[in-house]
Write an enzyme that holds these catalytic residues in place. Structure first.
Site, PDB file in Angstrom:
ATOM      1  N   HIS A 158      -7.476  -1.847   5.734  1.00  0.00           N
ATOM      2  CA  HIS A 158      -6.641  -0.790   6.292  1.00  0.00           C
ATOM      3  C   HIS A 158      -7.252   0.569   5.941  1.00  0.00           C
ATOM      4  O   HIS A 158      -8.314   0.643   5.317  1.00  0.00           O
ATOM      5  CB  HIS A 158      -5.213  -0.936   5.770  1.00  0.00           C
ATOM      6  CG  HIS A 158      -4.186  -0.155   6.530  1.00  0.00           C
ATOM      7  ND1 HIS A 158      -4.199  -0.052   7.893  1.00  0.00           N
ATOM      8  CD2 HIS A 158      -3.111   0.583   6.104  1.00  0.00           C
ATOM      9  CE1 HIS A 158      -3.184   0.693   8.290  1.00  0.00           C
ATOM     10  NE2 HIS A 158      -2.513   1.093   7.218  1.00  0.00           N
ATOM     11  N   HIS A 199       1.329   3.833   2.003  1.00  0.00           N
ATOM     12  CA  HIS A 199       1.817   4.539   3.184  1.00  0.00           C
ATOM     13  C   HIS A 199       3.335   4.518   3.136  1.00  0.00           C
ATOM     14  O   HIS A 199       3.951   3.518   2.759  1.00  0.00           O
ATOM     15  CB  HIS A 199       1.299   3.894   4.467  1.00  0.00           C
ATOM     16  CG  HIS A 199      -0.112   4.308   4.800  1.00  0.00           C
ATOM     17  ND1 HIS A 199      -0.927   3.599   5.657  1.00  0.00           N
ATOM     18  CD2 HIS A 199      -0.838   5.384   4.391  1.00  0.00           C
ATOM     19  CE1 HIS A 199      -2.095   4.208   5.758  1.00  0.00           C
ATOM     20  NE2 HIS A 199      -2.071   5.285   5.001  1.00  0.00           N
ATOM     21  N   HIS A 247       5.964  -5.674  12.196  1.00  0.00           N
ATOM     22  CA  HIS A 247       5.352  -4.348  12.104  1.00  0.00           C
ATOM     23  C   HIS A 247       5.029  -3.786  13.493  1.00  0.00           C
ATOM     24  O   HIS A 247       3.979  -3.212  13.729  1.00  0.00           O
ATOM     25  CB  HIS A 247       4.083  -4.380  11.231  1.00  0.00           C
ATOM     26  CG  HIS A 247       3.704  -3.023  10.707  1.00  0.00           C
ATOM     27  ND1 HIS A 247       2.778  -2.212  11.319  1.00  0.00           N
ATOM     28  CD2 HIS A 247       4.128  -2.342   9.623  1.00  0.00           C
ATOM     29  CE1 HIS A 247       2.635  -1.092  10.639  1.00  0.00           C
ATOM     30  NE2 HIS A 247       3.454  -1.147   9.601  1.00  0.00           N
ATOM     31  N   ASP A 261       5.927   4.229   5.001  1.00  0.00           N
ATOM     32  CA  ASP A 261       6.830   3.251   5.604  1.00  0.00           C
ATOM     33  C   ASP A 261       6.843   1.925   4.852  1.00  0.00           C
ATOM     34  O   ASP A 261       7.543   0.988   5.257  1.00  0.00           O
ATOM     35  CB  ASP A 261       6.491   3.020   7.084  1.00  0.00           C
ATOM     36  CG  ASP A 261       5.049   2.608   7.324  1.00  0.00           C
ATOM     37  OD1 ASP A 261       4.182   3.000   6.525  1.00  0.00           O
ATOM     38  OD2 ASP A 261       4.792   1.901   8.320  1.00  0.00           O
ATOM     39  N   HIS A 262       6.107   1.867   3.739  1.00  0.00           N
ATOM     40  CA  HIS A 262       6.094   0.643   2.937  1.00  0.00           C
ATOM     41  C   HIS A 262       6.607   0.847   1.510  1.00  0.00           C
ATOM     42  O   HIS A 262       6.775  -0.128   0.785  1.00  0.00           O
ATOM     43  CB  HIS A 262       4.686   0.049   2.903  1.00  0.00           C
ATOM     44  CG  HIS A 262       4.245  -0.464   4.238  1.00  0.00           C
ATOM     45  ND1 HIS A 262       4.309  -1.786   4.591  1.00  0.00           N
ATOM     46  CD2 HIS A 262       3.776   0.191   5.326  1.00  0.00           C
ATOM     47  CE1 HIS A 262       3.882  -1.932   5.837  1.00  0.00           C
ATOM     48  NE2 HIS A 262       3.564  -0.743   6.300  1.00  0.00           N
ATOM     49  N   HIS A 286       0.847  -1.196   0.000  1.00  0.00           N
ATOM     50  CA  HIS A 286       0.000   0.000   0.000  1.00  0.00           C
ATOM     51  C   HIS A 286       0.877   1.238   0.000  1.00  0.00           C
ATOM     52  O   HIS A 286       2.098   1.160   0.141  1.00  0.00           O
ATOM     53  CB  HIS A 286      -0.972  -0.003   1.175  1.00  0.00           C
ATOM     54  CG  HIS A 286      -0.345   0.065   2.527  1.00  0.00           C
ATOM     55  ND1 HIS A 286       0.512  -0.897   3.000  1.00  0.00           N
ATOM     56  CD2 HIS A 286      -0.442   0.986   3.527  1.00  0.00           C
ATOM     57  CE1 HIS A 286       0.908  -0.586   4.231  1.00  0.00           C
ATOM     58  NE2 HIS A 286       0.350   0.553   4.558  1.00  0.00           N
ATOM     59  N   ASP A 330      -0.339  -3.934   6.073  1.00  0.00           N
ATOM     60  CA  ASP A 330      -0.978  -3.642   7.350  1.00  0.00           C
ATOM     61  C   ASP A 330      -2.459  -3.990   7.252  1.00  0.00           C
ATOM     62  O   ASP A 330      -3.049  -3.835   6.193  1.00  0.00           O
ATOM     63  CB  ASP A 330      -0.859  -2.164   7.682  1.00  0.00           C
ATOM     64  CG  ASP A 330       0.574  -1.652   7.744  1.00  0.00           C
ATOM     65  OD1 ASP A 330       1.506  -2.393   7.379  1.00  0.00           O
ATOM     66  OD2 ASP A 330       0.773  -0.493   8.119  1.00  0.00           O
TER      67      ASP A 330
END
Length: 301
Positions: A140, A62, A268, A64-65, A60, A210
């Site tokens: 999510h 976001h 995570h 941090d990914h 996805h 997530d």
């Protein structure tokens, strides 16, 4: 099958922890799953060859990914990469990366192919003669997918002693591996099972990060050999997990138990916790086969 954790902590990178990224080695292929900041540094630390990565799967959008993706692509160019690179991720990933490449006038010298995902149902997104990858729709705050990696059944293995016993010529070996019986010159039919060994049982790996607790994924990941499931919070912060649409360690363990997977890897983690062993302790109250992800740790699956 081998899994190397490059990063497995939530939100922001720190000097001692890295955001999500991992390498799955399966059937002599290297798949990069998510690409948080610092991924290319972690690849070097773990002595993983950049040139062997031809597919990247982004869960996805976001940061941090995937914030490490543009840097990795740029490094590929500096290393004079020739192989095509395929990126699988949510719709929008192409626009983000192409904008950065255009404004920096840093076009790659290799084929860059985007496979943008929009389906809310599980679908096959990659397949070759040995491996199949399908999405795991997650729950999510934005559109998110996990990924199920499945080995395909190999051909049967030749029993050399058996074929030599019957004096079968080498030109028939491939047919035997393909499962065919053999008719000898004297009219005797030799069943294939007498000439071969069963192939190894194909393995599977499910990546889920997530996501909030979501039983809709159970049928997709059912009886997977290994499940990586996010466990951002401990049960004491279950309200925060629900608010942010993340999972607790106990919720991840509950999914593993209901899906009847063989092994659960937690990851995570929120950086608010100093001791990740607490996640294992909580999860083991529900599901016994628990491993903890941590940066730089490898698992032979």
């Amino acid at each position: 099958m081998k899994l190397t954790i490059l990063g497995c902590y939530a939100a922001t990178p720190r000097t001692i922890t890295n955001p999500t990224a991992q390498i799955l080695e399966i059937k002599n292929r290297l798949f990069l799953i998510d690409c948080g900041e610092g991924t290319q540094v972690q690849l070097r630390k773990n002595k993983i060859k950049f040139s062997k990565i031809n597919q990247i799967f982004i869960s996805h959008l976001h940061g941090d990914h995937f914030y490490g993706l543009i840097g990795l692509i740029s490094t590929f160019s500096l290393l004079n990469r020739n192989n095509d690179l395929h990126i699988y991720g949510p719709k929008g990933i192409k626009e983000i990366i192409m904008l950065q490449l255009r404004l920096s006038n840093s076009w790659p010298n290799f084929g860059l192919h985007f496979h943008e995902l929009t389906s809310k149902e599980s679908e096959v997104i990659y397949e070759d003669e040995k491996v199949l990858v399908k999405t795991i729709p997650l729950k999510h705050r934005i559109y998110t997918n996990g990924f199920l990696f499945q080995e395909k059944i190999d051909k049967r293995k030749l029993n050399i002693e058996a074929v030599q016993k019957y004096q079968i010529e080498k030109c028939y070996y491939q047919n035997i591996k393909n499962g065919k019986d053999i008719l000898l010159d004297n009219g005797t039919l030799i069943p294939n099972v007498q000439l071969t060994f069963d192939p190894e049982i194909p393995r599977s790996y499910a990546f889920c990060s997530d996501t909030a607790y979501n039983e809709a994924i159970l049928l997709i990941i059912e009886k997977a050999d290994v499940l990586y499931h996010e466990a951002t919070f401990l049960q004491s912060e279950e309200n925060l997990a629900a608010k942010t649409m993340h999972s607790t360690a106990i919720e991840a363990a509950t999914i593993a138990k209901k899906a009847q997977v063989k092994q659960l890897i937690l990851g995570h983690y929120s950086t608010r916790y100093d001791n990740i062993n607490l996640f294992k302790e909580e999860a083991e109250t529900v599901f016994p086969a628990i491993l903890l992800a941590d940066d730089g740790v490898s698992f032979d699956l």
